[in-house]
Structures are given as structure tokens and as C-alpha cells.
Scaffold this motif. Structure first.
Motif, PDB file in Angstrom:
ATOM      1  N   MET A  35       8.430   3.195  -6.499  1.00 49.93           N
ATOM      2  CA  MET A  35       8.635   2.206  -5.439  1.00 49.93           C
ATOM      3  C   MET A  35       8.377   0.808  -5.984  1.00 49.93           C
ATOM      4  SD  MET A  35       9.550   1.850  -2.293  1.00 49.93           S
ATOM      5  CE  MET A  35       9.442   0.673  -0.950  1.00 49.93           C
ATOM      6  N   LEU A  36       7.288   0.638  -6.699  1.00 43.17           N
ATOM      7  CA  LEU A  36       6.979  -0.666  -7.278  1.00 43.17           C
ATOM      8  C   LEU A  36       8.049  -1.083  -8.279  1.00 43.17           C
ATOM      9  CD1 LEU A  36       5.127  -3.092  -7.546  1.00 43.17           C
ATOM     10  CD2 LEU A  36       3.820  -1.799  -9.267  1.00 43.17           C
ATOM     11  N   GLY A  40       2.405  11.767  -5.916  1.00 35.89           N
ATOM     12  CA  GLY A  40       2.064  10.517  -5.232  1.00 35.89           C
ATOM     13  C   GLY A  40       2.058   9.338  -6.181  1.00 35.89           C
ATOM     14  N   ASP A  41       1.534   9.549  -7.383  1.00 36.88           N
ATOM     15  CA  ASP A  41       1.543   8.478  -8.391  1.00 36.88           C
ATOM     16  C   ASP A  41       2.968   8.125  -8.787  1.00 36.88           C
ATOM     17  OD1 ASP A  41      -1.246   8.438  -8.408  1.00 36.88           O
ATOM     18  OD2 ASP A  41      -1.366   9.896 -10.040  1.00 36.88           O
ATOM     19  N   ASN A  53      -1.239   8.253   1.429  1.00 37.05           N
ATOM     20  CA  ASN A  53      -0.793   9.472   2.098  1.00 37.05           C
ATOM     21  C   ASN A  53      -1.389   9.428   3.500  1.00 37.05           C
ATOM     22  OD1 ASN A  53      -3.492  10.505   1.985  1.00 37.05           O
ATOM     23  ND2 ASN A  53      -3.100  11.386  -0.028  1.00 37.05           N
ATOM     24  N   SER A  71       4.526   6.043  -5.982  1.00 41.72           N
ATOM     25  CA  SER A  71       4.020   4.667  -6.004  1.00 41.72           C
ATOM     26  C   SER A  71       4.637   3.866  -7.141  1.00 41.72           C
ATOM     27  CB  SER A  71       2.492   4.674  -6.151  1.00 41.72           C
ATOM     28  OG  SER A  71       1.892   5.324  -5.064  1.00 41.72           O
ATOM     29  N   LYS A  77       3.297   8.018   1.831  1.00 46.92           N
ATOM     30  CA  LYS A  77       3.892   8.927   0.849  1.00 46.92           C
ATOM     31  C   LYS A  77       4.141  10.333   1.360  1.00 46.92           C
ATOM     32  CE  LYS A  77       0.636   7.966  -2.074  1.00 46.92           C
ATOM     33  NZ  LYS A  77      -0.234   7.768  -3.246  1.00 46.92           N
ATOM     34  N   LEU A 120       0.856  -1.186   0.000  1.00 45.80           N
ATOM     35  CA  LEU A 120       0.000   0.000   0.000  1.00 45.80           C
ATOM     36  C   LEU A 120       0.889   1.231   0.000  1.00 45.80           C
ATOM     37  CD1 LEU A 120      -2.637  -0.937   2.733  1.00 45.80           C
ATOM     38  CD2 LEU A 120      -2.935  -1.006   0.263  1.00 45.80           C
ATOM     39  N   ALA A 121       0.425   2.289  -0.642  1.00 43.88           N
ATOM     40  CA  ALA A 121       1.164   3.554  -0.655  1.00 43.88           C
ATOM     41  C   ALA A 121       0.202   4.704  -0.381  1.00 43.88           C
ATOM     42  CB  ALA A 121       1.887   3.735  -1.985  1.00 43.88           C
ATOM     43  N   THR A 146      13.678   5.438  -4.497  1.00 47.32           N
ATOM     44  CA  THR A 146      12.449   6.159  -4.835  1.00 47.32           C
ATOM     45  C   THR A 146      12.529   7.604  -4.365  1.00 47.32           C
ATOM     46  OG1 THR A 146      11.132   4.126  -4.786  1.00 47.32           O
ATOM     47  CG2 THR A 146       9.947   6.209  -4.453  1.00 47.32           C
ATOM     48  N   LEU A 194       4.017   2.122   2.371  1.00 41.16           N
ATOM     49  CA  LEU A 194       4.801   3.331   2.127  1.00 41.16           C
ATOM     50  C   LEU A 194       3.878   4.519   2.345  1.00 41.16           C
ATOM     51  CD1 LEU A 194       7.074   5.148   1.000  1.00 41.16           C
ATOM     52  CD2 LEU A 194       6.236   4.595  -1.286  1.00 41.16           C
TER      53      LEU A 194
END
Length: 173
Positions: A115-116, A108-109, A32, A112, A68, A29-30, A132, A66
């Protein structure tokens, strides 16, 4: 699901679906801070509370969380702070805040996605977190230096591919 300053921005029912149906089958999960509060149904005002919320999600089967943007739950004013909770523990990292006249969208996108991508490239979660952070900082710095609103992904593509690691994640909790 939402933005700390704008509130919930998804259609009615989406938040409930994510919390009750998607969460139990999620690996990563990421959120805020607002989304973390929504997912855990608790108000978060401190780093300790954010870590507890992440641990609560991990107790439901999520392997990594994560956060954010820690915002008011952060420990240093004037910095952009993030938190990673994973099987290795909880880790905090920060980077500069850039004074944009108009905040760029999509950060934020980008967080994410990077990180992935770093995890899928085989980096352990903490290294992926550091990479990241470095890449996103490079994109935001390039965006700020150009006085742009659109994220300067092309200008920072080398830093995305090979992040200039500066800040290191610190174990917390």
C-alpha cells in the motif's frame, strides 16, 4: 500490535505509546481489526462500526486508514475483506480466502508495504488499495498453489509489479 486470534503480542507499554504518541503524528495507519479496536478503544462488530472507528482516527489527523482484515466486521463470510478510509471516503474490497493447512505469516506486513509503495508511486489511495489487493491475492494464490508456508514473493513478482486488477473497491457508507 496484535492478531485477532492471538491477542496483543507487543511488550507492555508499546500499545499505549502507539495510541498516545505515535497516532497523533501518523499520516497512514494499517491496523487489523484488533489493532483498530485498540487504537480507538471500542469493540467493532460491523462494517459501520469499522468505518466510524476509521473516521475517529482521521479526526485525529490520520490521512488514511487501511483495515487489513475486517474479520467479524466484514459483510461476506468466506472472503477476505479490507476497508480503506481516506479523504475520498470509505471503500471496501475483498478477495478469496485460501484454505492453507498452515497460515503463512507476514501477509499484514506485505499489505502495508505494498500500500505504501503504491501510494509513493503516485497512485491515488483507491487505486493503490485495488493494486495492493490484487498483488497480495497473487502472492497468496502462488503460495497456496505451491503448498508453501513462506510467501511466494519471487513467484508472484510480476503480479506485484503489475497487478492483475480484478476486484474493484466499492464506496461504502
Amino acid at each position: 500490535m496484535g492478531h485477532p486470534e492471538k491477542g496483543c503480542i507487543v511488550a507492555p507499554g508499546v500499545s499505549e505509546f502507539l495510541t498516545r504518541q505515535a497516532l497523533p503524528v501518523a499520516d497512514i495507519l494499517a491496523p487489523n481489526l484488533l489493532e483498530l479496536e485498540t487504537l480507538t478503544e471500542r469493540r467493532i462488530e460491523s462494517l459501520e462500526q469499522a468505518m466510524a472507528a476509521c473516521r475517529a482516527l482521521m479526526a485525529q489527523g490520520v490521512k488514511a486508514v487501511l483495515v487489513k482484515h475486517l474479520g467479524r466486521a466484514g459483510i461476506r463470510a468466506g472472503r477476505f475483506e479490507m476497508l480503506l478510509a481516506c479523504e475520498l471516503g470509505c471503500f471496501h474490497i475483498e478477495r478469496p480466502l485460501y484454505d492453507f493447512p498452515r497460515q503463512p505469516v507476514g501477509v499484514g506486513d506485505l499489505l502495508s508495504a505494498l500500500m505504501l509503495a503504491n501510494l509513493l508511486a503516485g497512485h491515488d489511495p483507491v487505486v493503490a488499495f485495488e493494486r495492493t489487493n490484487a498483488s497480495v491475492d497473487a502472492v497468496l494464490r502462488a503460495t497456496w498453489e505451491r503448498g508453501a508456508y513462506e510467501l511466494q514473493l519471487v513467484a508472484a513478482q510480476e503480479a506485484i509489479a503489475t497487478p492483475p486488477l480484478g476486484a474493484r473497491a466499492e464506496r461504502v457508507g
